[in-house]
Design a protein around this motif. Structure first.
Motif, PDB file in Angstrom:
ATOM      1  N   ALA A  50      -5.425  -2.004   3.997  1.00 35.19           N
ATOM      2  CA  ALA A  50      -4.294  -1.759   4.898  1.00 35.19           C
ATOM      3  C   ALA A  50      -2.983  -2.213   4.278  1.00 35.19           C
ATOM      4  O   ALA A  50      -1.979  -1.495   4.336  1.00 35.19           O
ATOM      5  CB  ALA A  50      -4.519  -2.479   6.232  1.00 35.19           C
ATOM      6  N   VAL A  51      -2.992  -3.381   3.663  1.00 34.09           N
ATOM      7  CA  VAL A  51      -1.774  -3.913   3.047  1.00 34.09           C
ATOM      8  C   VAL A  51      -1.393  -3.106   1.807  1.00 34.09           C
ATOM      9  O   VAL A  51      -0.214  -2.898   1.539  1.00 34.09           O
ATOM     10  CB  VAL A  51      -1.955  -5.415   2.709  1.00 34.09           C
ATOM     11  CG1 VAL A  51      -0.826  -5.938   1.869  1.00 34.09           C
ATOM     12  CG2 VAL A  51      -2.089  -6.221   3.991  1.00 34.09           C
ATOM     13  N   THR A  52      -2.386  -2.638   1.073  1.00 28.37           N
ATOM     14  CA  THR A  52      -2.114  -1.840  -0.119  1.00 28.37           C
ATOM     15  C   THR A  52      -1.644  -0.432   0.256  1.00 28.37           C
ATOM     16  O   THR A  52      -0.693   0.092  -0.315  1.00 28.37           O
ATOM     17  CB  THR A  52      -3.384  -1.743  -0.995  1.00 28.37           C
ATOM     18  OG1 THR A  52      -3.803  -3.063  -1.329  1.00 28.37           O
ATOM     19  CG2 THR A  52      -3.119  -0.957  -2.267  1.00 28.37           C
ATOM     20  N   PHE A  53      -2.321   0.168   1.224  1.00 28.14           N
ATOM     21  CA  PHE A  53      -2.023   1.537   1.630  1.00 28.14           C
ATOM     22  C   PHE A  53      -0.683   1.655   2.350  1.00 28.14           C
ATOM     23  O   PHE A  53       0.082   2.578   2.100  1.00 28.14           O
ATOM     24  CB  PHE A  53      -3.156   2.050   2.531  1.00 28.14           C
ATOM     25  CG  PHE A  53      -2.988   3.471   2.962  1.00 28.14           C
ATOM     26  CD1 PHE A  53      -3.068   4.509   2.049  1.00 28.14           C
ATOM     27  CD2 PHE A  53      -2.751   3.774   4.293  1.00 28.14           C
ATOM     28  CE1 PHE A  53      -2.914   5.825   2.452  1.00 28.14           C
ATOM     29  CE2 PHE A  53      -2.586   5.083   4.708  1.00 28.14           C
ATOM     30  CZ  PHE A  53      -2.671   6.113   3.777  1.00 28.14           C
ATOM     31  N   ASP A  54      -0.409   0.731   3.252  1.00 27.59           N
ATOM     32  CA  ASP A  54       0.832   0.779   4.024  1.00 27.59           C
ATOM     33  C   ASP A  54       1.407  -0.633   4.172  1.00 27.59           C
ATOM     34  O   ASP A  54       1.254  -1.266   5.218  1.00 27.59           O
ATOM     35  CB  ASP A  54       0.574   1.395   5.399  1.00 27.59           C
ATOM     36  CG  ASP A  54       1.861   1.704   6.158  1.00 27.59           C
ATOM     37  OD1 ASP A  54       2.957   1.438   5.625  1.00 27.59           O
ATOM     38  OD2 ASP A  54       1.761   2.220   7.283  1.00 27.59           O
ATOM     39  N   ILE A  56       4.285  -1.689   4.676  1.00 27.37           N
ATOM     40  CA  ILE A  56       5.335  -1.838   5.688  1.00 27.37           C
ATOM     41  C   ILE A  56       4.721  -2.027   7.078  1.00 27.37           C
ATOM     42  O   ILE A  56       5.203  -2.824   7.870  1.00 27.37           O
ATOM     43  CB  ILE A  56       6.291  -0.629   5.658  1.00 27.37           C
ATOM     44  CG1 ILE A  56       7.020  -0.606   4.316  1.00 27.37           C
ATOM     45  CG2 ILE A  56       7.269  -0.677   6.824  1.00 27.37           C
ATOM     46  CD1 ILE A  56       7.792   0.657   4.054  1.00 27.37           C
ATOM     47  N   ASN A  57       3.633  -1.305   7.372  1.00 29.51           N
ATOM     48  CA  ASN A  57       3.019  -1.393   8.697  1.00 29.51           C
ATOM     49  C   ASN A  57       1.490  -1.311   8.607  1.00 29.51           C
ATOM     50  O   ASN A  57       0.903  -0.278   8.926  1.00 29.51           O
ATOM     51  CB  ASN A  57       3.554  -0.302   9.622  1.00 29.51           C
ATOM     52  CG  ASN A  57       3.058  -0.476  11.040  1.00 29.51           C
ATOM     53  OD1 ASN A  57       2.648  -1.555  11.443  1.00 29.51           O
ATOM     54  ND2 ASN A  57       3.084   0.603  11.804  1.00 29.51           N
ATOM     55  N   PRO A  58       0.836  -2.404   8.191  1.00 32.04           N
ATOM     56  CA  PRO A  58      -0.626  -2.390   8.110  1.00 32.04           C
ATOM     57  C   PRO A  58      -1.311  -2.652   9.459  1.00 32.04           C
ATOM     58  O   PRO A  58      -2.533  -2.598   9.557  1.00 32.04           O
ATOM     59  CB  PRO A  58      -0.929  -3.530   7.140  1.00 32.04           C
ATOM     60  CG  PRO A  58       0.182  -4.502   7.375  1.00 32.04           C
ATOM     61  CD  PRO A  58       1.398  -3.651   7.669  1.00 32.04           C
ATOM     62  N   LEU A  59      -0.539  -2.906  10.501  1.00 32.93           N
ATOM     63  CA  LEU A  59      -1.109  -3.328  11.784  1.00 32.93           C
ATOM     64  C   LEU A  59      -2.071  -2.341  12.446  1.00 32.93           C
ATOM     65  O   LEU A  59      -3.050  -2.773  13.059  1.00 32.93           O
ATOM     66  CB  LEU A  59      -0.001  -3.715  12.753  1.00 32.93           C
ATOM     67  CG  LEU A  59       0.774  -4.977  12.363  1.00 32.93           C
ATOM     68  CD1 LEU A  59       1.876  -5.259  13.366  1.00 32.93           C
ATOM     69  CD2 LEU A  59      -0.153  -6.158  12.226  1.00 32.93           C
ATOM     70  N   PRO A  60      -1.864  -1.020  12.379  1.00 30.26           N
ATOM     71  CA  PRO A  60      -2.834  -0.128  13.040  1.00 30.26           C
ATOM     72  C   PRO A  60      -4.271  -0.314  12.550  1.00 30.26           C
ATOM     73  O   PRO A  60      -5.191  -0.407  13.350  1.00 30.26           O
ATOM     74  CB  PRO A  60      -2.312   1.270  12.731  1.00 30.26           C
ATOM     75  CG  PRO A  60      -0.841   1.081  12.573  1.00 30.26           C
ATOM     76  CD  PRO A  60      -0.700  -0.265  11.896  1.00 30.26           C
ATOM     77  N   LEU A  61      -4.465  -0.395  11.246  1.00 25.73           N
ATOM     78  CA  LEU A  61      -5.818  -0.583  10.720  1.00 25.73           C
ATOM     79  C   LEU A  61      -6.338  -1.979  11.036  1.00 25.73           C
ATOM     80  O   LEU A  61      -7.505  -2.152  11.386  1.00 25.73           O
ATOM     81  CB  LEU A  61      -5.862  -0.328   9.213  1.00 25.73           C
ATOM     82  CG  LEU A  61      -7.238  -0.407   8.553  1.00 25.73           C
ATOM     83  CD1 LEU A  61      -8.227   0.533   9.237  1.00 25.73           C
ATOM     84  CD2 LEU A  61      -7.143  -0.087   7.079  1.00 25.73           C
ATOM     85  N   LEU A  62      -5.488  -2.977  10.953  1.00 26.79           N
ATOM     86  CA  LEU A  62      -5.913  -4.345  11.252  1.00 26.79           C
ATOM     87  C   LEU A  62      -6.316  -4.490  12.719  1.00 26.79           C
ATOM     88  O   LEU A  62      -7.352  -5.077  13.040  1.00 26.79           O
ATOM     89  CB  LEU A  62      -4.801  -5.342  10.910  1.00 26.79           C
ATOM     90  CG  LEU A  62      -4.352  -5.383   9.451  1.00 26.79           C
ATOM     91  CD1 LEU A  62      -3.203  -6.361   9.274  1.00 26.79           C
ATOM     92  CD2 LEU A  62      -5.507  -5.718   8.533  1.00 26.79           C
ATOM     93  N   SER A  63      -5.525  -3.940  13.617  1.00 24.28           N
ATOM     94  CA  SER A  63      -5.847  -4.058  15.046  1.00 24.28           C
ATOM     95  C   SER A  63      -7.089  -3.257  15.408  1.00 24.28           C
ATOM     96  O   SER A  63      -7.873  -3.664  16.271  1.00 24.28           O
ATOM     97  CB  SER A  63      -4.659  -3.638  15.906  1.00 24.28           C
ATOM     98  OG  SER A  63      -4.335  -2.290  15.689  1.00 24.28           O
ATOM     99  N   ALA A  64      -7.290  -2.128  14.761  1.00 21.86           N
ATOM    100  CA  ALA A  64      -8.496  -1.338  15.022  1.00 21.86           C
ATOM    101  C   ALA A  64      -9.744  -2.118  14.606  1.00 21.86           C
ATOM    102  O   ALA A  64     -10.786  -2.025  15.267  1.00 21.86           O
ATOM    103  CB  ALA A  64      -8.424  -0.010  14.265  1.00 21.86           C
ATOM    104  N   THR A  65      -9.638  -2.895  13.550  1.00 27.17           N
ATOM    105  CA  THR A  65     -10.764  -3.701  13.096  1.00 27.17           C
ATOM    106  C   THR A  65     -11.117  -4.761  14.128  1.00 27.17           C
ATOM    107  O   THR A  65     -12.285  -4.945  14.479  1.00 27.17           O
ATOM    108  CB  THR A  65     -10.436  -4.375  11.754  1.00 27.17           C
ATOM    109  OG1 THR A  65     -10.074  -3.366  10.820  1.00 27.17           O
ATOM    110  CG2 THR A  65     -11.609  -5.171  11.234  1.00 27.17           C
ATOM    111  N   VAL A  66     -10.119  -5.451  14.641  1.00 26.77           N
ATOM    112  CA  VAL A  66     -10.346  -6.501  15.635  1.00 26.77           C
ATOM    113  C   VAL A  66     -10.976  -5.914  16.892  1.00 26.77           C
ATOM    114  O   VAL A  66     -11.895  -6.491  17.476  1.00 26.77           O
ATOM    115  CB  VAL A  66      -9.029  -7.241  15.968  1.00 26.77           C
ATOM    116  CG1 VAL A  66      -9.214  -8.207  17.116  1.00 26.77           C
ATOM    117  CG2 VAL A  66      -8.518  -7.980  14.734  1.00 26.77           C
ATOM    118  N   THR A  67     -10.521  -4.760  17.306  1.00 23.04           N
ATOM    119  CA  THR A  67     -11.057  -4.114  18.505  1.00 23.04           C
ATOM    120  C   THR A  67     -12.483  -3.623  18.287  1.00 23.04           C
ATOM    121  O   THR A  67     -13.375  -3.883  19.099  1.00 23.04           O
ATOM    122  CB  THR A  67     -10.166  -2.927  18.912  1.00 23.04           C
ATOM    123  OG1 THR A  67      -8.843  -3.401  19.133  1.00 23.04           O
ATOM    124  CG2 THR A  67     -10.683  -2.257  20.163  1.00 23.04           C
TER     125      THR A  67
END
Length: 129
Positions: A50-54, A56-67
């Motif tokens: 997520a940090v490598t791909f985006d 600026i805004n890695p939060l969508p992938l990170l939040s999807a993981t937590v959910t």
């Protein structure tokens, strides 16, 4: 991200989650070392991605993981006729996903604080059982 940082993040997530999982396995809990290591390292890999791909805004992938990891935790719950067991296992799976995310994005201090807090709770839980 250089290869040394990448290896360090995976190594830290793997070793610390493995140690916790080995302790749970030793106590014959429903979730053992493999699951904890897989969850933490998988979350770490997704965080790095997520940090490598985006960056600026890695939060969508990170939040999807937590959910989504909540579904795995729900599978740890065992229902008998009058009781439900496995809440601690379900919660720790969720926490280790977050731990893996924190290490994966390079938040080592936050990750180690979370890791320490989990051990403190588990120690206190063993005292009061």
């Amino acid at each position: 991200m250089d290869i040394t940082t990448l290896i360090w993040r995976f190594f830290l997530a793997f070793i610390l989650s493995l140690l916790f999982g080995l302790e749970r396995q030793r106590k014959h809990k429903p979730i053992g070392f493999g699951t904890f290591a897989f969850v933490a390292v998988g979350a770490c890999a997704l965080a790095v991605t997520a940090v490598t791909f985006d960056p600026i805004n890695p939060l969508p992938l990170l939040s999807a993981t937590v959910t989504s990891i909540g579904f795995l935790g729900a599978g740890a719950l065992i229902k008998t006729t009058d009781k439900i067991f496995g809440f601690t296992s379900a919660a720790t799976i969720w926490l280790f996903a977050i731990f893996g995310l924190l290490i994966g994005v390079g938040e080592y201090v936050h990750g180690l604080i979370l890791y320490s807090a989990v051990w403190i709770v588990m120690f206190l839980d063993s005292i009061f059982q």
